[in-house]
Design an enzyme around this catalytic site. Sequence first.
Site, PDB file in Angstrom:
ATOM      1  N   SER A 275       0.866  -1.189   0.000  1.00  0.00           N
ATOM      2  CA  SER A 275       0.000   0.000   0.000  1.00  0.00           C
ATOM      3  C   SER A 275       0.896   1.230   0.000  1.00  0.00           C
ATOM      4  O   SER A 275       2.080   1.141   0.311  1.00  0.00           O
ATOM      5  CB  SER A 275      -0.851   0.032   1.271  1.00  0.00           C
ATOM      6  OG  SER A 275      -0.056   0.412   2.377  1.00  0.00           O
ATOM      7  N   ASP A 276       0.347   2.364  -0.324  1.00  0.00           N
ATOM      8  CA  ASP A 276       1.098   3.583  -0.064  1.00  0.00           C
ATOM      9  C   ASP A 276       1.009   3.853   1.445  1.00  0.00           C
ATOM     10  O   ASP A 276       0.285   3.177   2.177  1.00  0.00           O
ATOM     11  CB  ASP A 276       0.562   4.764  -0.902  1.00  0.00           C
ATOM     12  CG  ASP A 276       1.638   5.838  -1.075  1.00  0.00           C
ATOM     13  OD1 ASP A 276       2.601   5.854  -0.292  1.00  0.00           O
ATOM     14  OD2 ASP A 276       1.521   6.675  -1.996  1.00  0.00           O
ATOM     15  N   TRP A 277       1.749   4.856   1.880  1.00  0.00           N
ATOM     16  CA  TRP A 277       1.886   5.143   3.312  1.00  0.00           C
ATOM     17  C   TRP A 277       0.502   5.358   3.958  1.00  0.00           C
ATOM     18  O   TRP A 277      -0.210   6.296   3.584  1.00  0.00           O
ATOM     19  CB  TRP A 277       2.750   6.402   3.458  1.00  0.00           C
ATOM     20  CG  TRP A 277       3.146   6.756   4.847  1.00  0.00           C
ATOM     21  CD1 TRP A 277       2.365   7.322   5.802  1.00  0.00           C
ATOM     22  CD2 TRP A 277       4.432   6.574   5.435  1.00  0.00           C
ATOM     23  NE1 TRP A 277       3.086   7.511   6.947  1.00  0.00           N
ATOM     24  CE2 TRP A 277       4.367   7.066   6.750  1.00  0.00           C
ATOM     25  CE3 TRP A 277       5.669   6.056   4.984  1.00  0.00           C
ATOM     26  CZ2 TRP A 277       5.449   7.066   7.620  1.00  0.00           C
ATOM     27  CZ3 TRP A 277       6.747   6.058   5.845  1.00  0.00           C
ATOM     28  CH2 TRP A 277       6.641   6.553   7.139  1.00  0.00           C
ATOM     29  N   ALA A 279      -2.188   3.998   3.490  1.00  0.00           N
ATOM     30  CA  ALA A 279      -3.318   4.019   2.548  1.00  0.00           C
ATOM     31  C   ALA A 279      -4.434   3.052   2.940  1.00  0.00           C
ATOM     32  O   ALA A 279      -5.580   3.250   2.545  1.00  0.00           O
ATOM     33  CB  ALA A 279      -2.841   3.727   1.128  1.00  0.00           C
TER      34      ALA A 279
END
Length: 719
Positions: A275-277, A279
């Site tokens: 995932s992104d940070w 997310a």
Amino acid sequence: MTDLSDIKDRSLYKNPAFSIDRRVDDLLARMNLEEKIYQLNQYTLGRNNNENNIGEAVKNIPAEIGSLIYFETTPELRNSVQKKAVEESRLGIPILFGYDVIHGFRTIYPISLGQAASWNPELVEDACGVAAQEAFTSGVNWTFSPMVDVARDGRWGRVSEGYGEDPYVNGVFAAASVRGYQGDTLSAKNKVAACLKHYVGYGASEAGRDYVPTEISKQTLWDTYLPPFEVGIKAGAATVMSAFNNISGIPASANYYTLTEILKKRWKHRGFVVSDWDAVKQLITQGLAANEKEAAWYAFSAGLEMDMTDNCYQKHLGKLVKEGKVSMEAIDDAVGRILRLKFELGLFENPYTEILPDDKRFLLPSSLNVAEQLAQESMVLLKNNKGVLPLKKGYKIAFIGPMANNRLHLLGSWSAHGNEKDVVSILDGIRKEKGFIKKNILFADGCGFDGNDQRGFAEAIRVAEQADIIIACLGEKKTWSGENASRSVIALPRIQEELLENLKKTGKPLVVLLSSGRPLDLSRIEPLADAMLEIWQPGITAGIAVAGILSGRYNPSGKLPITFPYTTGQIPIYYNHRKSGRTHQGKYQNITSEPLYSFGHGLSYTKFEYGTLKLSSSKIRRGDTLRAEIEVKNVGNYDGKETLLWFVADPFSSITRPVKELKYFEKKEIPAGESRIFTFDINLERDLGFVNEDGKRLLENGIFYIMVKDQKVKIELID
Ligand code: BGC
């Protein structure tokens, strides 16, 4: 500490003689649920200096954790934590260390937008190789790069991180950087795993604001945003990062269609998605999940394997499995993907990073050479009236403006462990350039990057008046682009324009150097400038590259990978738009409807003359081969590099196509007086076909145009 070495040594998964698939299966069979879930989580290690992600306390690192983002430059801390994982966890699974190595680790080279302007994928591959070597020797095994988000809105700060507005260009550079980072085999020394991001459609950010929802039709998803990812996956990208945006109702980090249907089922990606940070947790603020547990369920069920930093998986996946909402099979598939990469990277055999002195890791002469090459090839000569550039030797030159003596901002955003002290400023570069006499180089700041303090203007004019020519060094601070760095207008702050207006009054020839992380609105600057050079954020060799171009040691060869609008109000403006019903109407009443500089614009010191575009055939059938060819002659006085952009237009189609689409490009060196043949081998399906909203490729009979520069040739596909 219990000594488990005896048991471990006999384990199949520890034995590199077995295939990776068998080792993964063996290890999975030994793991309990808790150990499996740890593998699906990523924490951080070291001091995080990224201001968008600050607030994350360094956690106690469990020995079983799957991955860490490693923020330090030395391997010691990393090795000590790795030791804990290898020696103190029951199964001794090594940790995967990731980091944002975006345009260099310590040897910072141009931002990705600048890299695309070089139209030189081989050079970008080399640069990514340099980044991989510096990262690897610092303890990093995995970079969160390349970003291949097609971006058509210069207000969005992250245009700097991608390769511009065109899907094909993003794909070419995606593949080049994957090759540069990963090499032929992931377990090789000095190689790291790549991560294609942000999957998918993040670049469609509304009004250029970061993190906001995106409205993307399925047709546009397939036409525009997916292609670079598909190319990157084909090039072997080990991992993918899910994006922050909400794609027309379903957030990218919980999107089964993109993460599972497309990525895993159609493209058969065997790596994993991180995932992104935070997310996963942000699925709550995006209005999908009511709480962290639901967020974990949504993301995981959609096909997102690793949770970056927000702990949702850590806290809730176990419960979800026990409740029967997530199957053990799905957990095993996800964990298996992460373990596979660890095996591929050779982490089980070589978990530790060798400790090398800085001078064996960073800023090696060969690395600096690549950075300099790329910097000079990335710079775009936008304007050069009456051949004012290159500079005449013996001239007195006034370097004026906030960028002239600046180092920091030339690094650009996401400059990893780039150090301001390593940067050669524009002024330093020209002072060291052969043929320029130091006392002939004059300097004044004139003003700051923004604000309205004009007190430096008088000195700037005094200095300019003593010179034969003025080089105004303007631009953006590094923090004005990158993540969370949207700007409502993309013109430079008024103070810089006012400085220029005052310099113009001296009547001296005026050259404008622009350093920016985005296309700029130059509508007020362009009329004042005799010449303009866009240098982007070129990294540590900035001054050397600029001096090379100003002096004529290097003939500029960059071309724009993104349209420069006439004003911000034209955005979004990009070359490959669909056609309008009334081409004679629909223009702006108050400004031109044309951009200031189109996609592909870029001048040279020499002159290239184009022969006649020829095609091997004008009527073709499916299965035929087709070749386009054109001769280009360098009729000027300088050796130079020319890039040919090959476009295809499909005037009538069951799903209407853009006015033209880039299908191929090639850059060649042409010595003065010589000519070279450029060829484009057209693959009918790939280059004349298109996808529908289900991603199905279609090829329809009829007329097409092959276009290069201002020539176009008609062909017909018949039965
Ligand atoms: C960015 C990503 C980056 C990640 C890890 C996020 O805020 O959007 O591009 O890779 O942080 O630092």
